[in-house]
Scaffold this active site. Structure first.
Site, PDB file in Angstrom:
ATOM      1  N   HIS A 189      59.377  10.626  59.639  1.00 48.08           N
ATOM      2  CA  HIS A 189      58.193  11.390  60.057  1.00 48.08           C
ATOM      3  C   HIS A 189      57.333  11.842  58.880  1.00 48.08           C
ATOM      4  O   HIS A 189      56.176  12.199  59.065  1.00 48.08           O
ATOM      5  CB  HIS A 189      58.603  12.604  60.909  1.00 48.08           C
ATOM      6  CG  HIS A 189      59.289  13.679  60.140  1.00 48.08           C
ATOM      7  ND1 HIS A 189      60.660  13.719  59.971  1.00 48.08           N
ATOM      8  CD2 HIS A 189      58.801  14.766  59.504  1.00 48.08           C
ATOM      9  CE1 HIS A 189      60.973  14.789  59.252  1.00 48.08           C
ATOM     10  NE2 HIS A 189      59.880  15.439  58.956  1.00 48.08           N
ATOM     11  N   LYS A 193      52.414  12.076  57.943  1.00 43.42           N
ATOM     12  CA  LYS A 193      51.512  13.057  57.334  1.00 43.42           C
ATOM     13  C   LYS A 193      50.214  12.373  56.895  1.00 43.42           C
ATOM     14  O   LYS A 193      50.235  11.296  56.309  1.00 43.42           O
ATOM     15  CB  LYS A 193      52.169  13.697  56.105  1.00 43.42           C
ATOM     16  CG  LYS A 193      53.519  14.363  56.378  1.00 43.42           C
ATOM     17  CD  LYS A 193      53.375  15.662  57.108  1.00 43.42           C
ATOM     18  CE  LYS A 193      54.716  16.376  57.248  1.00 43.42           C
ATOM     19  NZ  LYS A 193      54.622  17.578  58.078  1.00 43.42           N
ATOM     20  N   GLU A 227      61.947  23.137  50.362  1.00 43.47           N
ATOM     21  CA  GLU A 227      62.069  23.792  51.657  1.00 43.47           C
ATOM     22  C   GLU A 227      62.446  25.249  51.459  1.00 43.47           C
ATOM     23  O   GLU A 227      63.337  25.566  50.662  1.00 43.47           O
ATOM     24  CB  GLU A 227      63.125  23.093  52.512  1.00 43.47           C
ATOM     25  CG  GLU A 227      62.807  21.631  52.807  1.00 43.47           C
ATOM     26  CD  GLU A 227      63.865  20.991  53.671  1.00 43.47           C
ATOM     27  OE1 GLU A 227      63.844  21.191  54.899  1.00 43.47           O
ATOM     28  OE2 GLU A 227      64.742  20.301  53.116  1.00 43.47           O
ATOM     29  N   HIS A 251      62.742   9.978  52.704  1.00 41.35           N
ATOM     30  CA  HIS A 251      61.474  10.664  52.449  1.00 41.35           C
ATOM     31  C   HIS A 251      60.941  10.410  51.043  1.00 41.35           C
ATOM     32  O   HIS A 251      59.832   9.928  50.849  1.00 41.35           O
ATOM     33  CB  HIS A 251      61.641  12.180  52.616  1.00 41.35           C
ATOM     34  CG  HIS A 251      61.906  12.617  54.017  1.00 41.35           C
ATOM     35  ND1 HIS A 251      61.632  11.839  55.110  1.00 41.35           N
ATOM     36  CD2 HIS A 251      62.403  13.772  54.507  1.00 41.35           C
ATOM     37  CE1 HIS A 251      61.959  12.497  56.207  1.00 41.35           C
ATOM     38  NE2 HIS A 251      62.428  13.665  55.869  1.00 41.35           N
TER      39      HIS A 251
END
Length: 503
Positions: A189, A193, A227, A251
């Site tokens: 995912h 972006k 994060e 990622h």
């Protein structure tokens, strides 16, 4: 990457794991956003599949509540009714070869007839990775994977795609025995972006950047995925994975390849992915000695974030109180090709950092100082491009300019481009583009089998050495900081430093 189709092809999306967290937080809001923006065909439907049994009406009621919670106020009641009227559900035991898959087959036939949908199906595996192969095989075994009469079948698999190189190879081999590579969509995912997709346009659509995007002008590159949250109830999974497995082969390596790749011959899926694989293949392998020097790990201790005390990793639910699992990882990568020889790529990811922030920084070399030797300028401002991926998507150009006045003095200047300011705020989960691309058959933003396996082959030596040599200093960074001190040393020994986001 095709932009010619505003509306996706008529199809049915079958979601295995339809009652799970991913579906209600990401998939349904993304589909609803596509519906509101007119990107879904009028001949579209959803069939949810889960372990628990319930009526389609009850599933719809729950979906409406979840959309209110996770998709925000939409103000489009007509579209909500349309969306609900095309949503169905069936439940049962995933291991049941007969009843559950027979029910799915019957429901798909009925839904196709009711909504005049050709038999184009894509199956979304929002289920634990250890079920991927088993469920996909049952779909194919029951005749639901057959492509006939010009109709297609596609399968989307959520990360993680394998736990290490051996498991990734095994999963790929299993899937490729029952499916064709063009039917397999390994989703990440992060590639949904806008800023990540804009990397290709920014690099190859603007003639001012590409001539200087190489070792002649670039000093180094930093990629950060930070994060603020901890493991958030996922301690059981995370304690068997860790930061390196969880983030780097998927990622972060996707960001590395899009930053470093050569211009593709076209934006066709395989042309882009061919160039991405070449970057991965050019990354110098980690010997045990290099892994001990250039691969850094950390684990957060209790600390303070935003004025609030938070527990250490070993105090989180479902985490071993003596856990040796890393919650922070940083690597120095060397890409051994003509464009990037001697340009280090520093990558890092961690939990419980001071702020949620993902970025790519292109740090350019210093300009010659000789022109300014007779001026009060003590040092020159080095140029850099900062590509902000989240939470505020945009691009910053950092350069030096003369400070007004009679003396020649230099000040640092930032020129900012922010997506929201220029294009307005758009509700997005990061899944909209990826789901749409699957519906139109564009696999550009999805990983191919060789990409997955090459990524795992890069990190495997690091995982091996970390397994053989347990850390002696865990936990080694307080929550609310930018990781362990040895992470700073990874750059400082090269005369460089991390560029941390404002807190």
């Amino acid at each position: 990457m095709s932009e010619t189709l505003k509306t996706a092809e008529p199809c049915i999306m079958v979601i295995f794991g339809a009652t799970g967290d991913l579906t209600k937080r990401k998939l349904f809001p993304a589909l609803f956003n596509l519906a509101k923006d007119g990107h879904l065909s009028e001949n579209f439907a959803i069939v949810g599949v889960g372990r628990q049994e319930m009526l389609s009406e009850d599933f719809r009621d729950q979906m409406v509540e979840d959309l209110k919670k996770f998709a925000g106020e939409n103000g489009d009641e007509e579209k909500a009714k349309w969306f609900c009227s095309r949503t169905y559900y069936t439940g049962g035991d995933f291991d049941d070869d007969k009843k559950l898959f027979s029910d799915i087959k019957d429901m798909l036939r009925d839904v196709c007839t009711k909504h005049k949908i050709p038999e184009n199906f894509f199956f979304y595996m929002a289920i634990p990775p250890d079920l991927f192969a088993n469920v996909a095989q049952k779909v194919v075994k029951n005749g639901l994977g057959n492509e006939e009469n010009g109709n297609w079948r596609r399968f989307i698999f959520e990360k993680p795609f394998g736990h290490d190189l051996d498991s990734a190879k095994k999963l790929n081999a299993h899937l490729l025995r029952i499916l064709k590579e063009r039917q397999i969509y390994r989703i990440d995912h992060y590639l949904g972006k806008e800023t990540v997709q804009n990397l290709l346009v920014f690099r190859f659509g603007n003639s001012i950047w590409e001539p200087i995007w190489n070792r002649n002008y670039v000093d180094h590159i930093q990629i950060t995925v930070a994060e603020k949250l901890g493991v958030e109830g996922r301690g059981g999974y995370y304690d068997t994975a860790g930061a390196l497995r969880d983030m780097v082969p998927n990622h972060i390596f996707q960001l590395v390849t899009l930053t470093a790749m050569e211009p593709p011959v076209s934006f066709e899926a395989d042309a882009v992915r061919d160039e991405q694989v070449k970057v991965l293949q050019a990354i110098k392998p980690f010997s045990p000695e290099v892994a001990l020097r250039d691969a850094i790990r950390g684990q957060y201790d209790q600390g303070e974030i935003g004025g609030e005390r938070v527990p250490g990793y070993r105090g989180e639910e479902s985490v071993d109180p003596n856990s040796q699992t890393e919650t922070f990882a940083a690597l120095k990568l060397s890409i051994d090709n003509w464009r990037w020889a001697d340009v280090p790529f520093y990558i890092r990811t961690g939990k419980r950092m001071p702020t949620r922030h993902s970025s790519i920084i292109i740090q350019f070399k210093k300009a010659p100082f000789v022109l300014f030797r007779e001026t009060p300028i003590e040092r020159l401002t080095t140029n850099r491009i900062e590509i902000h991926i989240q939470p505020d998507e945009g691009i910053t150009l950092h350069f030096g300019a003369k400070i007004p006045g009679p003396l020649v003095r230099m000040g640092a200047v930032d020129m900012d481009f922010n997506y929201v300011d220029h294009f307005g705020e758009q509700l997005s989960t990061g899944y909209e583009r990826l789901l749409f691309d699957c519906m139109i058959g564009d696999a550009t933003l999805f990983q191919r089998a060789d990409m997955v396996e090459t990524s795992w082959s890069i990190v495997s030596p690091v995982l091996d050495i970390w397994s053989a040599v347990p850390p002696r200093d865990f936990p080694n960074y307080p929550a609310g900081t930018w990781g362990p001190a040895i992470s700073d040393e990874l750059l400082s020994r090269d005369g460089r430093a991390w560029k941390n986001a404002p807190e």
